[in-house]
Design an enzyme around this catalytic site. Sequence first.
Site, mmCIF file in Angstrom:
data_model
loop_
_atom_site.group_PDB
_atom_site.id
_atom_site.type_symbol
_atom_site.label_atom_id
_atom_site.label_comp_id
_atom_site.label_asym_id
_atom_site.label_seq_id
_atom_site.Cartn_x
_atom_site.Cartn_y
_atom_site.Cartn_z
ATOM 1 C CD1 TRP A 102 0.761 -35.834 -98.557
ATOM 2 C CD2 TRP A 102 2.588 -35.997 -96.765
ATOM 3 N NE1 TRP A 102 0.851 -37.043 -98.000
ATOM 4 C CE2 TRP A 102 1.669 -37.111 -97.243
ATOM 5 C CE3 TRP A 102 3.093 -35.720 -96.159
ATOM 6 C CZ2 TRP A 102 1.729 -38.292 -95.624
ATOM 7 C CZ3 TRP A 102 3.683 -36.484 -95.398
ATOM 8 C CH2 TRP A 102 3.098 -37.538 -95.000
ATOM 9 C CG ASP A 177 5.639 -35.781 -102.958
ATOM 10 O OD1 ASP A 177 5.647 -37.299 -103.397
ATOM 11 O OD2 ASP A 177 5.518 -35.365 -101.573
ATOM 12 C CE LYS A 201 2.116 -42.647 -100.448
ATOM 13 N NZ LYS A 201 1.590 -42.511 -99.722
HETATM 14 N N1 PMP Z 1 4.453 -37.277 -100.343
HETATM 15 C C1 PMP Z 1 3.213 -37.885 -100.298
HETATM 16 C C2 PMP Z 1 2.360 -37.121 -101.806
HETATM 17 C C3 PMP Z 1 2.635 -38.809 -99.910
HETATM 18 O O1 PMP Z 1 1.508 -39.566 -99.828
HETATM 19 C C4 PMP Z 1 3.306 -39.580 -98.604
HETATM 20 C C5 PMP Z 1 2.694 -40.779 -97.885
HETATM 21 N N2 PMP Z 1 1.916 -41.021 -97.731
HETATM 22 C C6 PMP Z 1 4.587 -38.518 -98.258
HETATM 23 C C7 PMP Z 1 5.330 -37.241 -98.919
HETATM 24 C C8 PMP Z 1 6.004 -38.817 -97.458
HETATM 25 O O2 PMP Z 1 6.502 -40.667 -97.002
HETATM 26 P P1 PMP Z 1 6.843 -41.191 -96.677
HETATM 27 O O3 PMP Z 1 6.315 -41.750 -94.796
HETATM 28 O O4 PMP Z 1 8.030 -42.128 -97.653
HETATM 29 O O5 PMP Z 1 8.255 -40.468 -95.519
#
Ligand code: PMP
Length: 365
Positions: A102, A177, A201
Amino acid sequence: MPRLFNFSAGPAAMPLSVLEQVQQELVELPGQGMSVMEMSHRSKRFEEINASAEARIRGLLGLGDEFDVLFLQGGASLQFSTVPLNCLQAGESADYVLTDEWSTKALKEADRVADDRGACARVAATTKDENFARVPRQDELDLDPKAQYVHITGNNTLFGTEYFYEPDTGGVPLVSDASSHILSRPLTVNKYGLIYAGAQKNLGPAGVTLVIVREDMLRALPPAVPTMLDYKIHAKAKSLYNTPNSFGIWVLDLVCEWLEAQGGLAGIQTKNIEKSALLYDAIDATGFYRGHAGTESRSRMNVTFRLPSEELEEKFAAEATAAGLDGLKGHRDVGGLRASLYNAFPREGAVALTEFMAEFERTNG
Ligand code: PMP
């Protein structure tokens, strides 16, 4: 079918009492004669819901007036672009700490903005060489004192690592994030210029993105930036510049109300420590299970572990699902097993998994 213990990494388990309240109030929000989904986002009642959700987030995290609280759309992934579009201008630099896929994706989007604008997105540290098994220590961070911000991924959903310290950036704003650990424990919010998180989450249903942004991070932007990606526009309109995810914000408000009843962030932290310790103790008990994350970085939200072979991991996941323990297969890019234990995940589920682990080892070890 009975409700399963849902170990999914997200969308993830919701508090049962909230689901039941949503079921009860879905067709008619009490006293409104219509569902929240049918209601104008300009109505008085919806404005109250929006304001209540904001106030609860402020109360839970202890946010001062210098922060704006926004409920946006586009997921955490859109924030990978929105953060540099708002906070990284020509000739400037931002630091990125890479701790999983991520943060790597966040850097990729920052690079695009930086290349376009003649700015720079720098890697301040990475633990890629160690298969992202821990987050870097303070002394490993190569920080640029002139950076506009330092971007971290507070909890790394895929590899199961979490920061248990706020990096000392010498006054450069931290951007986190926090998608997979937001509201799971108290946070030293004054260290952050910006915190963002997808809702799916710990906050509610997918489709709402929480952005907490300190006012000094809001700047005049080049004209090419789309209006919808300008934080100032959303801050001024209290997240109601256009039609928000009104259903999602309503449920988020209910989830925050539930969280208050759990004793707020201190109360939920105690429960999260207890749930994750049950699993880590089970992993450490014998040599059959192997935790992925280094002990100092072990996430309380995503517990990642391996078995002696991939065949056994497949078998474990399949038999666990049959036993009502769902969603344990690790992320497709990482492998192994992952038990996600977000705020709403019940302690009994963690106990059930430890019992299943002991039995699986007895019959397959
Ligand atoms: N950052 C993290 C730490 C995540 O766990 C996730 C999704 N699992 C994301 C970003 C992406 O999130 P989204 O699907 O809401 O774009």
